[in-house]
Scaffold this motif. Structure first.
Motif, short mmCIF file in Angstrom:
data_model
loop_
_atom_site.label_atom_id
_atom_site.label_comp_id
_atom_site.label_asym_id
_atom_site.label_seq_id
_atom_site.Cartn_x
_atom_site.Cartn_y
_atom_site.Cartn_z
N VAL A 189 0.86 -1.18 0.00
CA VAL A 189 0.00 0.00 0.00
C VAL A 189 0.90 1.23 0.00
O VAL A 189 1.88 1.29 0.74
CB VAL A 189 -0.91 0.05 1.25
CG1 VAL A 189 -1.93 1.18 1.10
CG2 VAL A 189 -1.61 -1.26 1.46
N GLY A 218 0.91 5.38 0.61
CA GLY A 218 0.15 6.52 1.10
C GLY A 218 0.42 7.70 0.18
O GLY A 218 0.02 7.70 -0.98
N HIS A 254 5.81 9.61 0.75
CA HIS A 254 6.78 10.53 1.36
C HIS A 254 7.89 9.81 2.11
O HIS A 254 8.71 10.45 2.76
CB HIS A 254 6.07 11.53 2.29
CG HIS A 254 5.56 12.74 1.56
ND1 HIS A 254 4.78 12.65 0.43
CD2 HIS A 254 5.74 14.07 1.77
CE1 HIS A 254 4.50 13.86 0.00
NE2 HIS A 254 5.08 14.74 0.79
N SER A 255 7.91 8.49 2.05
CA SER A 255 9.05 7.78 2.64
C SER A 255 10.20 7.81 1.65
O SER A 255 9.99 7.76 0.43
CB SER A 255 8.67 6.33 2.97
OG SER A 255 7.68 6.33 3.98
N ASP A 287 6.30 17.88 10.84
CA ASP A 287 6.67 19.10 10.12
C ASP A 287 5.74 19.45 8.97
O ASP A 287 5.66 20.60 8.56
CB ASP A 287 8.06 18.91 9.49
CG ASP A 287 9.15 19.07 10.50
OD1 ASP A 287 8.87 19.58 11.60
OD2 ASP A 287 10.29 18.69 10.20
N SER A 309 -0.41 10.56 4.14
CA SER A 309 -1.66 9.90 4.49
C SER A 309 -1.58 9.51 5.96
O SER A 309 -0.50 9.30 6.51
CB SER A 309 -1.86 8.65 3.63
OG SER A 309 -0.91 7.66 3.99
N GLY A 367 0.01 6.04 6.23
CA GLY A 367 1.44 6.06 5.94
C GLY A 367 2.22 6.68 7.09
O GLY A 367 3.27 6.17 7.50
N THR A 417 4.85 4.30 9.94
CA THR A 417 6.32 4.41 10.07
C THR A 417 6.73 5.11 11.36
O THR A 417 7.91 5.38 11.57
CB THR A 417 6.93 5.21 8.89
OG1 THR A 417 6.35 6.53 8.89
CG2 THR A 417 6.68 4.54 7.56
N THR A 434 5.78 8.22 12.32
CA THR A 434 5.98 9.66 12.11
C THR A 434 5.63 10.42 13.40
O THR A 434 4.68 10.08 14.10
CB THR A 434 5.11 10.12 10.92
OG1 THR A 434 5.65 9.52 9.75
CG2 THR A 434 5.10 11.63 10.77
C1 LIG Z 1 8.88 16.60 3.29
C2 LIG Z 1 8.81 15.51 4.33
C3 LIG Z 1 8.60 15.86 5.66
C4 LIG Z 1 8.54 14.85 6.64
N1 LIG Z 1 8.36 15.22 7.94
C5 LIG Z 1 8.36 14.27 8.90
C6 LIG Z 1 8.21 14.62 10.27
O1 LIG Z 1 8.05 15.78 10.63
N2 LIG Z 1 8.26 13.62 11.19
C7 LIG Z 1 8.46 12.31 10.84
O2 LIG Z 1 8.53 11.46 11.73
N3 LIG Z 1 8.56 11.95 9.55
C8 LIG Z 1 8.52 12.89 8.58
N4 LIG Z 1 8.62 12.52 7.27
C9 LIG Z 1 8.59 11.09 6.93
C10 LIG Z 1 7.16 10.66 6.59
O3 LIG Z 1 6.23 11.16 7.53
C11 LIG Z 1 7.04 9.14 6.59
O4 LIG Z 1 7.93 8.58 5.67
C12 LIG Z 1 5.59 8.69 6.29
O5 LIG Z 1 5.55 7.29 6.34
C13 LIG Z 1 5.10 9.17 4.95
O6 LIG Z 1 3.70 9.01 4.86
P1 LIG Z 1 3.06 8.57 3.47
O7 LIG Z 1 1.59 8.71 3.55
O8 LIG Z 1 3.74 9.25 2.36
O9 LIG Z 1 3.42 7.03 3.52
P2 LIG Z 1 4.18 6.14 2.43
O10 LIG Z 1 5.60 6.57 2.38
O11 LIG Z 1 3.41 6.13 1.19
O12 LIG Z 1 4.08 4.72 3.16
C14 LIG Z 1 4.73 4.49 4.38
C15 LIG Z 1 4.42 3.09 4.89
O13 LIG Z 1 3.05 3.02 5.27
C16 LIG Z 1 2.44 1.89 4.66
N5 LIG Z 1 1.03 2.20 4.41
C17 LIG Z 1 0.52 3.30 3.84
N6 LIG Z 1 -0.83 3.20 3.80
C18 LIG Z 1 -1.16 2.02 4.36
C19 LIG Z 1 -2.39 1.35 4.62
N7 LIG Z 1 -3.56 1.89 4.30
N8 LIG Z 1 -2.35 0.13 5.19
C20 LIG Z 1 -1.17 -0.44 5.54
N9 LIG Z 1 0.02 0.16 5.32
C21 LIG Z 1 0.02 1.37 4.75
C22 LIG Z 1 3.23 1.70 3.37
O14 LIG Z 1 3.08 0.39 2.86
C23 LIG Z 1 4.64 1.99 3.86
O15 LIG Z 1 5.17 0.85 4.48
C24 LIG Z 1 8.68 13.49 6.27
C25 LIG Z 1 8.88 13.14 4.92
C26 LIG Z 1 8.94 14.15 3.96
C27 LIG Z 1 9.16 13.78 2.52
#
Ligand SMILES: Cc1cc2nc3c(=O)[nH]c(=O)nc-3n(C[C@H](O)[C@H](O)[C@H](O)COP(=O)(O)OP(=O)(O)OC[C@H]3O[C@@H](n4cnc5c(N)ncnc54)[C@H](O)[C@@H]3O)c2cc1C
Length: 406
Positions: A46, A48, A51-52, A109, A114, A117, A121, A123
Motif C-alpha cells: 500500500v 500513502g 513521502h518515505s 513538520d 496519508s 502512511g 512508520t 511519524t
Molecule cells: C517533506 C517531508 C517531511 C517529513 N516530515 C516528517 C516529520 O516531521 N516527522 C516524521 O517522523 N517523519 C517525517 N517525514 C517522513 C514521513 O512522515 C514518513 O515517511 C511517512 O511514512 C510518509 O507518509 P506517506 O503517507 O507518504 O506514507 P508512504 O511513504 O506512502 O508509506 C509508508 C508506509 O506506510 C504503509 N502504508 C501506507 N498506507 C497504508 C495502509 N492503508 N495500510 C497499511 N500500510 C500502509 C506503506 O506500505 C509503507 O510501508 C517526512 C517526509 C517528507 C518527505
C-alpha cells in the motif's frame, strides 16, 4: 480502476514498475483486490503519499492507493475519539476534527502524508511528553491477506493491536483507524536564532518547559534556529507571508510570532526536495550525538548546507516504535535531492549507531533485520503476529524481507 504502471516517491529517489496501481473505491473493493493478488501470487504494497525515502511501497506486484478511502467517518467529542478512513491525508483532518472540537495531540513538520502512511512508520512531531502518531491510535481495521477483516483495539484482538499500530504495511491493508484525540487547542509559535553554545545550555530547560520544542542547526552559519510552540487562549493572528530563504538558512525558520489553531501551526511548506536520514537515540545521549554529527559536518562535509533537526518524542510501548521503552531524541540530517548523499549519510549512520540509534522507518538507512532485531526487545512478538496474519508473505516485498526477515 487501474491507473498507470509506474510509481515513484516524493523525493524521486525510489521508483518501481508494478503490474498494477489500483485505487479501490470501497473497502469491499480492497478485499477483492487482495484476494485476487493472493490467487495470482502477487505482492501487495500500500502506498500513502509516497513521502518515505526508502522503498517501503515499491513492488513489481500490486501497489494499492487508498486515495478513494478518505475522510472522517465519525467523531465522538465525549470520548475524544474519531474513526477515520486510512487514506485520509493529514491536511484533510484538521478542519473536520476542529468542527467537532477535537484535534490531534501532536503533528510533524508537514501534513501531506496519508494517515496510514504516517502512523505506519512512526511519524512524529516534537514534545518530551508526547508520543509519535502511532501512540494516538485506539483502534485499527485491517484487510488481511485472506481477505478477512480484522478489527483490533486494546480490548479486541489486543495482541494484534499491540503491534499493528506501527506495522509498515506488513500485516495487511489498514482501511480505518480510531484515533485518540484531545480538545481543539491554539498554539503560539515563537522562533529565534541562538548560538550552538546558547542552544545546548538552554536545551534541557526549553525541552521540559515547552509543549513542543525543537531546533534546526544551520551548518553554513553554525547557528541554531529555535522553535517553541505552547498552548494559548489568545485569538489567532492574521496570516503573514513567510519570505523565501533557502533550506539551511536561519531566515527560513525564524519569523514573527503567530497564534493559530494547532493544525494550522504545525505544518510547514517543504517545496525543495531532499533526502533524509533520521535516527532516534536515547534522550540522555541526544546532545552528545548532535555534537558528533556537527563535528563530522564541519570537518568532512563542509559543503553541506541543509539543516539538522533536533526533536524529542516520549517513550512508548509499541514493539517497532523507534521510541519503544525510552525517552527519545530524534536527529534528522538532510541533503538536497539532486546531490550525492551516500558517503555522508553512511558516516552519519555510524555515529547514530554508536549512540544506540534506531532508524526512522521511512527515512534512509542501511540496517537490515539482523541489525534491527537487536534494537527492538519485542521484535519476535511482532514477527509472530505477522507470520500468523500473513503466512504466505503477501505483503512482503524484497525490501520488506530484508528489513523484517533474518
Ligand atoms: C517533506 C517531508 C517531511 C517529513 N516530515 C516528517 C516529520 O516531521 N516527522 C516524521 O517522523 N517523519 C517525517 N517525514 C517522513 C514521513 O512522515 C514518513 O515517511 C511517512 O511514512 C510518509 O507518509 P506517506 O503517507 O507518504 O506514507 P508512504 O511513504 O506512502 O508509506 C509508508 C508506509 O506506510 C504503509 N502504508 C501506507 N498506507 C497504508 C495502509 N492503508 N495500510 C497499511 N500500510 C500502509 C506503506 O506500505 C509503507 O510501508 C517526512 C517526509 C517528507 C518527505
Amino acid at each position: 480502476m487501474s491507473r498507470t504502471v509506474s510509481w515513484s516517491n516524493w523525493s524521486g529517489g525510489v521508483s518501481c514498475t508494478p503490474q498494477r496501481v489500483e485505487v479501490p473505491e470501497s473497502e469491499a473493493h480492497v478485499i477483492d483486490l487482495v484476494r485476487a493478488a493472493e490467487e495470482s501470487d502477487a505482492v501487495v504494497r500500500v502506498a500513502g503519499s509516497g513521502h518515505s525515502f526508502v522503498p517501503l511501497c515499491a513492488t513489481d506486484g500490486v501497489v494499492l492507493s487508498l486515495d478513494n478511502l478518505q475522510g472522517v467517518i465519525d467523531t465522538d467529542p465525549d470520548r475524544q475519539q474519531a474513526v477515520v478512513w486510512a487514506g485520509t491525508k493529514l491536511h484533510q483532518l484538521g478542519e473536520p476534527l476542529w468542527r467537532a472540537g477535537l484535534a490531534l495531540e501532536n503533528q510533524g513538520d508537514i501534513d501531506r502524508q496519508s494517515l496510514a502512511g504516517a502512523i505506519s512508520t512512526g511519524t512524529h512531531g516534537t514534545g518530551v511528553r508526547l508520543g509519535n502518531l502511532a501512540t494516538q491510535v485506539a483502534g485499527v481495521r485491517l484487510v488481511l491477506a485472506s481477505g478477512d477483516i480484522l478489527d483490533c483495539s486494546a480490548t479486541t484482538e489486543p495482541d494484534v493491536f499491540h503491534v499493528a499500530r506501527l506495522s509498515l504495511g506488513a500485516l495487511g491493508v489498514i482501511t480505518q483507524f480510531t484515533l485518540r484525540l484531545v480538545p481543539a487547542y491554539r498554539l503560539r509559535e515563537r522562533t529565534w536564532a541562538a548560538s550552538v553554545d546558547e542552544c545546548l545550555e538552554q536545551l534541557p530547560t526549553l525541552m521540559q518547559a515547552t509543549r513542543h520544542f525543537e531546533f534546526f542547526w544551520c551548518p553554513n552559519t553554525d547557528t541554531c534556529a529555535m522553535k517553541a510552540l505552547d498552548p494559548t487562549d489568545d485569538e489567532p493572528t492574521p496570516p503573514h507571508e513567510w519570505p523565501y530563504a533557502p533550506p539551511g538558512h536561519v531566515d527560513r525558520y525564524v519569523g514573527p510570532e503567530r497564534v493559530d489553531w494547532s493544525y494550522r501551526i504545525f505544518p510547514s511548506e517543504r517545496s525543495d526536495r531532499f533526502n533524509e536520514i533520521e535516527f532516534a537515540v536515547p534522550a540522555s545521549l541526544g546532545p552528545d550525538c548532535f555534537i558528533e554529527i556537527r563535528r563530522l559536518v564541519q570537518e568532512r562535509y563542509s559543503d553541506v548546507t541543509w539543516p539538522i533537526e533536533y526533536r524529542s518524542v516520549a517513550a512508548d510501548d509499541i514493539p517497532l516504535s523507534p521510541a519503544y521503552g525510552r525517552e527519545t531524541v530524534t536527529i534528522s540530517v538532510h541533503q538536497g535531492a539532486s546531490l550525492p548523499y551516500e558517503d555522508f549519510f553512511r558516516d552519519v549512520e555510524a555515529i547514530f549507531r554508536a549512540f544506540q540509534g534506531r532508524p526512522h522507518w521511512g527515512k534512509i538507512h542501511w540496517l537490515t533485520a539482523r541489525d534491527l532485531r537487536d534494537l527492538y526487545p519485542e521484535w519476535d512478538r511482532f514477527q509472530a503476529v505477522r507470520e500468523r496474519l500473513d503466512p504466505n508473505g503477501r505483503f512482503l516485498s524484497p525490501y520488506l524481507r530484508e528489513l523484517l526477515i533474518d
